[in-house]
Design a protein around this motif. Sequence first.
Motif, PDB file in Angstrom:
ATOM      1  N   LYS A  83      12.381   4.448 -47.788  1.00 33.42           N
ATOM      2  CA  LYS A  83      13.061   4.462 -46.490  1.00 33.42           C
ATOM      3  C   LYS A  83      13.812   5.781 -46.250  1.00 33.42           C
ATOM      4  N   GLY A  84      13.138   6.861 -46.525  1.00 31.17           N
ATOM      5  CA  GLY A  84      13.706   8.171 -46.231  1.00 31.17           C
ATOM      6  C   GLY A  84      14.722   8.652 -47.245  1.00 31.17           C
ATOM      7  N   HIS A  85      15.002   7.888 -48.280  1.00 27.34           N
ATOM      8  CA  HIS A  85      15.996   8.275 -49.273  1.00 27.34           C
ATOM      9  C   HIS A  85      15.420   9.375 -50.162  1.00 27.34           C
ATOM     10  N   ARG A  86      16.186  10.392 -50.355  1.00 29.38           N
ATOM     11  CA  ARG A  86      15.802  11.501 -51.238  1.00 29.38           C
ATOM     12  C   ARG A  86      16.831  11.612 -52.339  1.00 29.38           C
ATOM     13  N   HIS A  87      16.421  12.150 -53.462  1.00 28.99           N
ATOM     14  CA  HIS A  87      17.346  12.337 -54.575  1.00 28.99           C
ATOM     15  C   HIS A  87      18.524  13.170 -54.104  1.00 28.99           C
ATOM     16  N   GLY A  88      19.725  12.709 -54.451  1.00 31.00           N
ATOM     17  CA  GLY A  88      20.924  13.447 -54.117  1.00 31.00           C
ATOM     18  C   GLY A  88      21.583  13.000 -52.826  1.00 31.00           C
ATOM     19  N   GLU A  89      20.884  12.224 -52.011  1.00 31.63           N
ATOM     20  CA  GLU A  89      21.480  11.747 -50.766  1.00 31.63           C
ATOM     21  C   GLU A  89      22.291  10.495 -51.041  1.00 31.63           C
ATOM     22  N   ARG A  90      23.260  10.255 -50.176  1.00 34.55           N
ATOM     23  CA  ARG A  90      24.015   9.012 -50.286  1.00 34.55           C
ATOM     24  C   ARG A  90      23.205   7.888 -49.674  1.00 34.55           C
ATOM     25  N   GLY A  91      23.556   6.671 -50.049  1.00 30.75           N
ATOM     26  CA  GLY A  91      22.870   5.512 -49.478  1.00 30.75           C
ATOM     27  C   GLY A  91      21.654   5.144 -50.292  1.00 30.75           C
ATOM     28  N   GLY A  92      20.711   4.491 -49.660  1.00 31.09           N
ATOM     29  CA  GLY A  92      19.506   4.071 -50.348  1.00 31.09           C
ATOM     30  C   GLY A  92      19.788   2.935 -51.307  1.00 31.09           C
ATOM     31  N   ARG A  93      19.016   2.863 -52.375  1.00 33.40           N
ATOM     32  CA  ARG A  93      19.128   1.752 -53.311  1.00 33.40           C
ATOM     33  C   ARG A  93      19.839   2.152 -54.595  1.00 33.40           C
ATOM     34  N   GLY A  94      20.671   3.198 -54.563  1.00 39.88           N
ATOM     35  CA  GLY A  94      21.411   3.563 -55.754  1.00 39.88           C
ATOM     36  C   GLY A  94      20.702   4.583 -56.618  1.00 39.88           C
ATOM     37  N   HIS A  95      19.536   5.049 -56.200  1.00 39.02           N
ATOM     38  CA  HIS A  95      18.846   6.097 -56.946  1.00 39.02           C
ATOM     39  C   HIS A  95      19.403   7.426 -56.444  1.00 39.02           C
ATOM     40  N   GLY A  96      18.878   8.515 -56.887  1.00 38.03           N
ATOM     41  CA  GLY A  96      19.426   9.792 -56.474  1.00 38.03           C
ATOM     42  C   GLY A  96      20.481  10.236 -57.466  1.00 38.03           C
ATOM     43  N   ASN A  97      21.466  10.932 -56.997  1.00 40.52           N
ATOM     44  CA  ASN A  97      22.502  11.449 -57.875  1.00 40.52           C
ATOM     45  C   ASN A  97      23.529  10.365 -58.164  1.00 40.52           C
ATOM     46  N   PRO A  98      23.637   9.915 -59.422  1.00 42.94           N
ATOM     47  CA  PRO A  98      24.604   8.869 -59.758  1.00 42.94           C
ATOM     48  C   PRO A  98      26.045   9.298 -59.482  1.00 42.94           C
ATOM     49  N   LEU A  99      26.308  10.594 -59.519  1.00 42.99           N
ATOM     50  CA  LEU A  99      27.664  11.064 -59.232  1.00 42.99           C
ATOM     51  C   LEU A  99      28.050  10.713 -57.798  1.00 42.99           C
ATOM     52  N   ASP A 100      27.121  10.826 -56.868  1.00 43.08           N
ATOM     53  CA  ASP A 100      27.398  10.453 -55.474  1.00 43.08           C
ATOM     54  C   ASP A 100      27.787   8.977 -55.384  1.00 43.08           C
ATOM     55  N   ARG A 101      27.079   8.151 -56.115  1.00 38.99           N
ATOM     56  CA  ARG A 101      27.371   6.711 -56.100  1.00 38.99           C
ATOM     57  C   ARG A 101      28.749   6.437 -56.701  1.00 38.99           C
ATOM     58  N   LEU A 102      29.025   7.064 -57.852  1.00 43.85           N
ATOM     59  CA  LEU A 102      30.342   6.883 -58.471  1.00 43.85           C
ATOM     60  C   LEU A 102      31.450   7.376 -57.551  1.00 43.85           C
ATOM     61  N   ASP A 103      31.228   8.530 -56.951  1.00 48.91           N
ATOM     62  CA  ASP A 103      32.234   9.082 -56.038  1.00 48.91           C
ATOM     63  C   ASP A 103      32.483   8.129 -54.875  1.00 48.91           C
ATOM     64  N   ARG A 104      31.413   7.606 -54.312  1.00 47.24           N
ATOM     65  CA  ARG A 104      31.535   6.693 -53.179  1.00 47.24           C
ATOM     66  C   ARG A 104      32.244   5.399 -53.586  1.00 47.24           C
ATOM     67  N   ASP A 105      31.857   4.842 -54.736  1.00 46.30           N
ATOM     68  CA  ASP A 105      32.408   3.554 -55.159  1.00 46.30           C
ATOM     69  C   ASP A 105      33.809   3.665 -55.761  1.00 46.30           C
ATOM     70  N   LEU A 106      34.088   4.791 -56.438  1.00 46.79           N
ATOM     71  CA  LEU A 106      35.359   4.918 -57.164  1.00 46.79           C
ATOM     72  C   LEU A 106      36.308   5.951 -56.569  1.00 46.79           C
ATOM     73  N   ASN A 107      35.831   6.693 -55.560  1.00 46.37           N
ATOM     74  CA  ASN A 107      36.659   7.731 -54.937  1.00 46.37           C
ATOM     75  C   ASN A 107      37.195   8.711 -55.988  1.00 46.37           C
ATOM     76  N   LEU A 108      36.274   9.353 -56.692  1.00 46.39           N
ATOM     77  CA  LEU A 108      36.636  10.264 -57.770  1.00 46.39           C
ATOM     78  C   LEU A 108      37.386  11.486 -57.236  1.00 46.39           C
ATOM     79  N   THR A 109      38.247  12.010 -58.084  1.00 51.34           N
ATOM     80  CA  THR A 109      38.921  13.258 -57.742  1.00 51.34           C
ATOM     81  C   THR A 109      37.971  14.402 -58.060  1.00 51.34           C
ATOM     82  N   ALA A 110      38.279  15.588 -57.580  1.00 50.83           N
ATOM     83  CA  ALA A 110      37.453  16.768 -57.864  1.00 50.83           C
ATOM     84  C   ALA A 110      37.392  17.020 -59.371  1.00 50.83           C
TER      85      ALA A 110
END
Length: 145
Positions: A44-71
């Motif tokens: 569905k248009g999801h590419r590695h590194g993009e947010r959204g999709g089914r959790g694939h791509g860059n895991p850091l993006d997912r962690l950042d989104r879910d946990l609001n990581l600091t820099a």
Amino acid sequence: MIALTSHKQKTMKQTLIALTAASALAFGTIAAVHADDHGGPGRKGHRHGERGGRGHGNPLDRLDRDLNLTAEQKAKVQPIVDQTKPQIKAIHEEAKQKTKTVMDNAMTQIRPLLTPEQQQKFDAMQKAHEDMRDARKEMHDARSQ
């Protein structure tokens, strides 16, 4: 003797149906793993590194989104994520190869059980599957350029 032949035919038919179902399931699994690895159908248009999709791509993006990581946390987590990627890729490749070996063995055992007409259709189905796999690889390679 007729009852025995009928029983053998029924057992053989049940075995063939079970093997066909198992083959379809395994082919579906291979296709799903391949699609996940290569942006195939269902992405569905999801590419590695993009947010959204089914959790694939860059895991850091997912962690950042879910946990609001600091820099600072992102800077520490990224090398860990980068280190795991080749390991996970190797595991996927090994699983795909093992699955292919098992499937090839199953197909080699199934084919002789079929009538000549069924063998012809079976061969055509296998060729169509290979053609689709090759087309997906070609599309992936073209996108990577």
